[in-house]
Design a protein around this motif. Structure first.
Motif, PDB file in Angstrom:
ATOM      1  N   TYR A 100       0.782  -1.160  -0.028  1.00 33.12           N
ATOM      2  CA  TYR A 100       0.013   0.048   0.012  1.00 33.12           C
ATOM      3  C   TYR A 100       0.982   1.215   0.159  1.00 33.12           C
ATOM      4  N   PRO A 101       0.445   2.245  -0.620  1.00 31.24           N
ATOM      5  CA  PRO A 101       1.354   3.498  -0.585  1.00 31.24           C
ATOM      6  C   PRO A 101       1.640   4.327   0.877  1.00 31.24           C
ATOM      7  N   LYS A 102       2.843   4.875   0.636  1.00 28.61           N
ATOM      8  CA  LYS A 102       3.059   5.401   2.208  1.00 28.61           C
ATOM      9  C   LYS A 102       2.392   6.544   2.423  1.00 28.61           C
ATOM     10  N   LEU A 103       1.771   7.064   3.570  1.00 27.74           N
ATOM     11  CA  LEU A 103       0.983   7.914   3.794  1.00 27.74           C
ATOM     12  C   LEU A 103       1.938   9.242   4.506  1.00 27.74           C
ATOM     13  N   SER A 104       1.624  10.327   4.388  1.00 28.43           N
ATOM     14  CA  SER A 104       2.515  11.221   5.185  1.00 28.43           C
ATOM     15  C   SER A 104       1.949  11.361   6.749  1.00 28.43           C
ATOM     16  N   MET A 105       2.973  11.872   7.274  1.00 28.00           N
ATOM     17  CA  MET A 105       2.649  11.787   8.940  1.00 28.00           C
ATOM     18  C   MET A 105       1.606  12.610   8.951  1.00 28.00           C
ATOM     19  N   PHE A 106       1.210  13.665   8.339  1.00 28.06           N
ATOM     20  CA  PHE A 106      -0.068  14.656   8.570  1.00 28.06           C
ATOM     21  C   PHE A 106      -1.377  13.841   8.624  1.00 28.06           C
ATOM     22  N   THR A 107      -1.431  12.725   7.806  1.00 32.76           N
ATOM     23  CA  THR A 107      -2.553  11.740   7.915  1.00 32.76           C
ATOM     24  C   THR A 107      -2.789  11.438   9.232  1.00 32.76           C
ATOM     25  N   VAL A 108      -1.655  11.166  10.284  1.00 31.22           N
ATOM     26  CA  VAL A 108      -1.948  10.617  11.522  1.00 31.22           C
ATOM     27  C   VAL A 108      -2.648  11.617  12.424  1.00 31.22           C
ATOM     28  N   TRP A 109      -2.231  12.807  12.231  1.00 34.57           N
ATOM     29  CA  TRP A 109      -2.953  14.208  12.998  1.00 34.57           C
ATOM     30  C   TRP A 109      -4.244  13.945  12.678  1.00 34.57           C
ATOM     31  N   CYS A 110      -4.615  14.326  11.271  1.00 36.33           N
ATOM     32  CA  CYS A 110      -5.988  14.228  10.777  1.00 36.33           C
ATOM     33  C   CYS A 110      -6.861  13.089  11.308  1.00 36.33           C
ATOM     34  N   VAL A 111      -6.360  12.117  11.286  1.00 34.30           N
ATOM     35  CA  VAL A 111      -7.094  10.795  11.598  1.00 34.30           C
ATOM     36  C   VAL A 111      -7.215  10.872  13.324  1.00 34.30           C
ATOM     37  N   LEU A 112      -6.110  11.710  13.894  1.00 31.23           N
ATOM     38  CA  LEU A 112      -6.508  11.906  15.414  1.00 31.23           C
ATOM     39  C   LEU A 112      -7.802  12.873  15.617  1.00 31.23           C
ATOM     40  N   CYS A 113      -7.615  13.973  15.077  1.00 31.00           N
ATOM     41  CA  CYS A 113      -8.687  14.785  15.066  1.00 31.00           C
ATOM     42  C   CYS A 113     -10.030  14.200  14.910  1.00 31.00           C
ATOM     43  N   GLY A 114      -9.959  13.627  13.662  1.00 31.27           N
ATOM     44  CA  GLY A 114     -11.165  13.007  13.316  1.00 31.27           C
ATOM     45  C   GLY A 114     -11.795  11.934  14.421  1.00 31.27           C
ATOM     46  N   ALA A 115     -10.954  11.107  14.722  1.00 27.60           N
ATOM     47  CA  ALA A 115     -11.187  10.141  15.958  1.00 27.60           C
ATOM     48  C   ALA A 115     -11.781  11.032  17.217  1.00 27.60           C
ATOM     49  N   VAL A 116     -11.218  12.148  17.531  1.00 22.85           N
ATOM     50  CA  VAL A 116     -11.749  12.697  18.835  1.00 22.85           C
ATOM     51  C   VAL A 116     -13.081  13.376  18.635  1.00 22.85           C
ATOM     52  N   ILE A 117     -13.357  13.826  17.421  1.00 24.46           N
ATOM     53  CA  ILE A 117     -14.658  14.397  16.916  1.00 24.46           C
ATOM     54  C   ILE A 117     -15.669  13.136  17.090  1.00 24.46           C
ATOM     55  N   LEU A 118     -15.315  12.026  16.599  1.00 24.45           N
ATOM     56  CA  LEU A 118     -15.989  10.873  16.294  1.00 24.45           C
ATOM     57  C   LEU A 118     -16.489  10.312  17.873  1.00 24.45           C
ATOM     58  N   VAL A 119     -15.452   9.960  18.805  1.00 24.17           N
ATOM     59  CA  VAL A 119     -15.741   9.818  20.008  1.00 24.17           C
ATOM     60  C   VAL A 119     -16.489  10.446  20.643  1.00 24.17           C
ATOM     61  N   GLN A 120     -16.333  11.906  20.751  1.00 15.78           N
ATOM     62  CA  GLN A 120     -17.168  12.913  21.386  1.00 15.78           C
ATOM     63  C   GLN A 120     -18.702  12.629  20.846  1.00 15.78           C
ATOM     64  N   LEU A 121     -18.916  12.631  19.568  1.00 19.28           N
ATOM     65  CA  LEU A 121     -20.225  12.543  19.328  1.00 19.28           C
ATOM     66  C   LEU A 121     -20.927  11.231  19.664  1.00 19.28           C
ATOM     67  N   VAL A 122     -20.040   9.993  19.442  1.00 19.43           N
ATOM     68  CA  VAL A 122     -20.777   8.819  19.872  1.00 19.43           C
ATOM     69  C   VAL A 122     -21.079   8.703  21.301  1.00 19.43           C
ATOM     70  N   ARG A 123     -20.209   9.364  22.153  1.00 19.01           N
ATOM     71  CA  ARG A 123     -20.273   9.241  23.742  1.00 19.01           C
ATOM     72  C   ARG A 123     -21.806  10.090  24.031  1.00 19.01           C
ATOM     73  N   LYS A 124     -21.683  11.219  23.104  1.00 19.81           N
ATOM     74  CA  LYS A 124     -22.977  12.156  23.510  1.00 19.81           C
ATOM     75  C   LYS A 124     -24.272  11.635  23.000  1.00 19.81           C
ATOM     76  N   LEU A 125     -24.200  10.687  21.958  1.00 22.02           N
ATOM     77  CA  LEU A 125     -25.372  10.005  21.654  1.00 22.02           C
ATOM     78  C   LEU A 125     -25.727   8.839  22.523  1.00 22.02           C
ATOM     79  N   LEU A 126     -24.813   8.307  23.033  1.00 24.07           N
ATOM     80  CA  LEU A 126     -24.734   7.071  23.881  1.00 24.07           C
ATOM     81  C   LEU A 126     -25.346   7.478  25.182  1.00 24.07           C
ATOM     82  N   ASP A 127     -24.993   8.911  25.877  1.00 26.82           N
ATOM     83  CA  ASP A 127     -25.579   9.189  26.968  1.00 26.82           C
ATOM     84  C   ASP A 127     -27.023   9.920  26.866  1.00 26.82           C
ATOM     85  N   ARG A 128     -27.511   9.789  25.935  1.00 31.63           N
ATOM     86  CA  ARG A 128     -28.926  10.245  25.813  1.00 31.63           C
ATOM     87  C   ARG A 128     -29.904   9.444  26.607  1.00 31.63           C
TER      88      ARG A 128
END
Length: 128
Positions: A100-128
């Protein structure tokens, strides 16, 4: 009331630091890339990190302003997002060995930011 005021201040400061990052990034790309190699070029290309540092400072200030429950909740969300990012990074590392093609290290930062948003949204929905 306090949480709304703190939240608005956080967003205002965070967007200002991200705007600084964006301006410096555009300037670094525009003027830094064509420069000849050397210290000046390196400093220009690293200049967007001032905006990144400002964002880290804003986030640290926000942690100091919020109450213990919100701090714990936010830290849990970031920890879960970091674990998700680590799992995805390791998985993709194995895929890179399969061609598979090598990805830039910038990708990891984008994944982390997206994962934080996703976790916050899922936990908020589960808390309803």
């Amino acid at each position: 009331m306090h949480e709304k005021r703190v939240g608005k201040a956080y967003l205002r400061e965070l967007f200002a630091s991200l705007a600084l990052y964006t301006v410096l990034l555009i300037a670094a790309i525009r003027w830094g890339r064509p420069m000849e190699d050397g210290l000046a070029r390196t400093l220009v290309l690293l200049s967007p990190m001032m905006g990144f540092g400002a964002a880290l400072w804003v986030i640290a200030r926000h942690f100091g302003r919020i109450d213990e429950y919100m701090r714990m909740r936010l830290l849990e969300n970031v920890a879960l997002a970091a674990a998700i990012t680590a799992g995805l990074s390791f998985s993709y590392g194995f895929l890179e060995t399969a061609g598979y093609p090598k990805l830039s290290m910038f990708t990891v930062w984008c994944v982390l930011c997206g994962a934080v948003i996703l976790v916050q949204l899922v936990r908020k929905l589960l808390d309803r």
